[in-house]
Every structure is written in C-alpha cells, then in structure tokens.
Design a protein around this motif. Structure first.
Motif: not given
Length: 189
Positions: A79-83, A103-104, A170-172, A177-178
């Motif tokens: 998830y961290d790599e994706y974000i 959460t998707a 969300e914009y940022n 935090q999914a």
C-alpha cells in the motif's frame, strides 16, 4: 548404423537440457511473499476489462464525447508503494465492496475530474485549473462515480456479488489510509 547406448541421447535428458536453457532462477521477494496466481490475475483482467468498457460507455453518454478506457496492467504492490506513486493533488474515491473486507480506491487525476465536470456542464474541456472541487463539482463527480459502481458490480458478478458503496473523496493520497503501509494491494492501471 547402430549407436552405442552411451552415445544415444535419451528423451528425458533432452527435456532436462531444454528446461535448463529456458528457465532461469527467479528471485524471491520476502517483502511480498504472496503473489497472485495466473488464474486469479486472468480473472481480474477479464473483470477489469469489462469494467473499463462499461465505464467508457458510461462516460461517453454522460460527457457527450467519445471516451476510451483500457486496462494497462494488474500489479501487486504494498500500500505504501502505491500511495507513494500517486501525484498530489489527485482524486481518490474511497469505496467499500461488500462482502469483501477492506477499502477500494478509485484514483484519477484532478485535471481529468475537472474536464469531466466541464463537459457535464456543456463546456469543451481543454485546460483545467488545479484546485479542489467546489461543492457543485464534488456532487457531479460523486454522481459519476455512483453510476460507475453499478458497472463495477456488473463486471465482477462472475467472480463475486459486490455491493459497492462510495465513501469520501480525498485529494492527498497520504490522507486516504485505506490499508496498513505494508499490506499487499492489487493495483489495476
């Protein structure tokens, strides 16, 4: 002409030699021990390609311009790599996919959202401002995504019966935090 048994090539040794030439050792990533199988990846590809076609049809009718959407790839990341790979600002629509846990996130650029709003309001598209959506623009984008949820339900019905529900926008990406940073996620581009 006869060959001695030691000089005759055996079938099994020929296969072994061919396999040895074609197969190189693959490194194992201990940070991502779970990988999608080919069957699961193919099932997701079919579902996401169906969703892309359906969503493109929805956008074409909603925006009154020809829209195309193509699935480029399905990958597995943390998830961290994706974000970390996302731009800021962007549009991230949080969605629950009951009965699936978690959460998707549906992500697209802010300029795409602004162009969609411009077309929905009768404009021609073109250069768009880089700012957060107004209340009216937010309602229009949310409505577009709500219609897309029925297309997502249709695309995945051969795999699982989904009941998608939209959450916040969300914009940022850092505020979305999914999932936990180290959680494995499937990303369809």
């Amino acid at each position: 002409m006869t060959q001695s048994p030691s000089a005759a090539p055996s079938r099994s040794s020929g296969r072994t030699q061919r396999r040895a030439k074609n197969v190189a050792p693959q490194p194992y990533d201990f940070l991502r021990p779970t990988k999608l199988s080919r069957e699961h990846t193919r099932a997701l590809e079919v579902a996401y390609e169906t969703f892309a076609r359906q969503w493109a049809t929805l956008l074409t009718s909603t925006l009154r311009v020809v829209a195309t959407i193509h699935l480029a790839s399905i990958q597995q990341h943390t998830y961290d790599e994706y974000i970390s790979s996302l731009q800021t600002p962007t549009i991230l629509v949080k969605t629950t996919l009951d009965p699936l846990p978690g959460t998707a996130l549906f992500e697209h650029s802010l300029s795409v959202a602004m162009a969609c709003v411009d077309h929905m309001l009768g404009g021609a598209g073109g250069e768009q401002p880089q700012r957060q959506l107004t209340e009216i623009e937010h309602v229009l984008i949310r409505g577009m995504h709500e219609r897309a949820m029925s297309e997502l339900r249709y695309a995945f019905e051969s795999i699982v019966t989904l009941e998608p529900r939209l959450g916040s926008i969300e914009y940022n990406p850092q505020f979305a935090q999914a999932a936990a940073p180290s959680d494995a996620v499937v990303v369809a581009y």
